[in-house]
Design an enzyme around this catalytic site. Structure first.
Site, PDB file in Angstrom:
ATOM      1  N   LYS A   1      56.217  18.392  27.463  1.00  0.00           N
ATOM      2  CA  LYS A   1      55.082  17.615  26.969  1.00  0.00           C
ATOM      3  C   LYS A   1      53.986  17.489  28.023  1.00  0.00           C
ATOM      4  O   LYS A   1      52.793  17.462  27.700  1.00  0.00           O
ATOM      5  CB  LYS A   1      55.557  16.242  26.503  1.00  0.00           C
ATOM      6  CG  LYS A   1      56.401  16.283  25.233  1.00  0.00           C
ATOM      7  CD  LYS A   1      55.684  16.990  24.105  1.00  0.00           C
ATOM      8  CE  LYS A   1      56.436  16.885  22.791  1.00  0.00           C
ATOM      9  NZ  LYS A   1      55.750  17.632  21.698  1.00  0.00           N
TER      10      LYS A   1
ATOM     11  N   TYR B   1      62.298  18.085  27.778  1.00  0.00           N
ATOM     12  CA  TYR B   1      61.303  17.502  26.879  1.00  0.00           C
ATOM     13  C   TYR B   1      60.093  16.951  27.631  1.00  0.00           C
ATOM     14  O   TYR B   1      58.943  17.249  27.283  1.00  0.00           O
ATOM     15  CB  TYR B   1      61.956  16.399  26.046  1.00  0.00           C
ATOM     16  CG  TYR B   1      61.060  15.828  24.972  1.00  0.00           C
ATOM     17  CD1 TYR B   1      60.654  16.602  23.889  1.00  0.00           C
ATOM     18  CD2 TYR B   1      60.627  14.502  25.015  1.00  0.00           C
ATOM     19  CE1 TYR B   1      59.843  16.086  22.898  1.00  0.00           C
ATOM     20  CE2 TYR B   1      59.821  13.973  24.027  1.00  0.00           C
ATOM     21  CZ  TYR B   1      59.431  14.775  22.966  1.00  0.00           C
ATOM     22  OH  TYR B   1      58.628  14.259  21.994  1.00  0.00           O
TER      23      TYR B   1
END
Length: 300
Positions: free
Chosen positions: A181, A177
């Site tokens: 990002k 994650y």
């Protein structure tokens, strides 16, 4: 003396007013729930026509019906499309739908994204890691690829990528994650450099803990929740409207001279350290397995 005019028809420096997005078309991916739904509602309230895109028809339809029920003069409207941002044909169809009726595209909110299981890297499944990268990174890239030409044809545009504090801070056992990002942010920076000449802007937003359906999985009496709040100078957590107000600003004419930036909306959390998910992961794996001293005792 001449007066410069920005996207949306406002004079540069003119205070915000309702209806400044009237006649504008904006795409919001992941628009059925949470931050995406909040962004759609905020943009519509200021006059934009919004297409919300996601994988679950029922959520999209419920959100569109709720927002459209509040329609008043000066407000925009919501349309829906079901699809997957990692499928190029779906993204092409989305852009065609958004531009078709008014033959213009003024903005994109690349909100579709998500994470995976909380695990240390030595136990992470390759297919799951790849899925998270594709959802966040590939999905954003495809939206850039296919939204830029119609925004250039419109004469200007604003693209907002949805990042996270995990793109800048460590998040123990966050897997793909955080890297995903961080990549979203870099795509926005690169695109801002590439398309500034044709008046298409790119910025990213880094939310902290926001009260959404996804974050309901963190018990409010847990040390994980405390690790968010304790590291937030303003204390507490944010609401989807907090992110939506910033997105509205970046889509609108007031931000005409802002591009290539990453803006935090996190109550100051980014001043400190990321959340600690150890209390979620260690009980299932054991301390030694967590640190790769031995194989885990349980199947995760």
């Amino acid at each position: 003396m001449s007066t410069a005019v920005g996207l949306g028809g406002c004079e540069v420096g003119e205070p915000w007013r309702e209806g400044t997005l009237a006649g504008r078309t904006v795409i919001v991916t992941g628009g059925g729930t949470g931050i995406g739904a909040g962004c759609a509602e905020r943009l519509v309230a200021d006059g934009a026509d919004v297409v919300i895109f996601g994988r679950t028809a029922s959520r999209l339809d419920e959100t569109a019906a709720r927002i459209n029920r509040g329609s008043t003069p000066g407000r925009g409207r919501v349309r829906t499309m079901v699809g997957d941002v990692t499928r190029e044909d779906d993204v092409v169809a989305l852009v065609e739908l958004a531009t078709g009726e008014l033959d213009r595209l003024d903005g994109v909110v690349a909100n579709a994204g998500g994470g995976g299981p909380a695990l240390p890297y030595h136990l992470y499944d390759l297919a799951e890691f790849t899925r998270v990268l594709h959802l966040n990174v590939l999905g954003t890239m495809l939206l850039v690829k296919h939204s830029v030409p119609p925004m250039v044809a419109t004469g200007a545009g604003s693209f907002v990528g949805m990042s996270s504090i995990s793109g800048a801070l460590t998040k123990r056992y966050g897997g793909a994650y955080g890297p995903a990002k961080a990549a979203v942010e870099q795509i926005c920076r690169n695109a801002a450099d590439e398309y500034g000449e044709v008046n298409v802007r790119f910025n990213a937003v880094r939310p902290g803990f926001i009260e959404t359906e996804i974050m309901e999985g963190i018990p409010r009496d847990s040390s994980v929740y405390d690790s968010y709040v304790d590291n937030t100078p303003m204390a507490g957590v944010g609401e989807p409207s907090d992110v939506a107000d910033l997105v509205r600003f970046l889509i609108g004419p007031e931000s005409r001279w802002i591009t290539g930036q990453v803006l935090n909306v996190d109550g100051g959390h980014s001043l400190r350290r990321g959340p600690d998910y150890t209390p979620f992961v260690e009980p299932a794996l054991g301390r030694d397995a967590l640190l790769a001293r031995r194989a885990p005792d349980t199947t995760v």
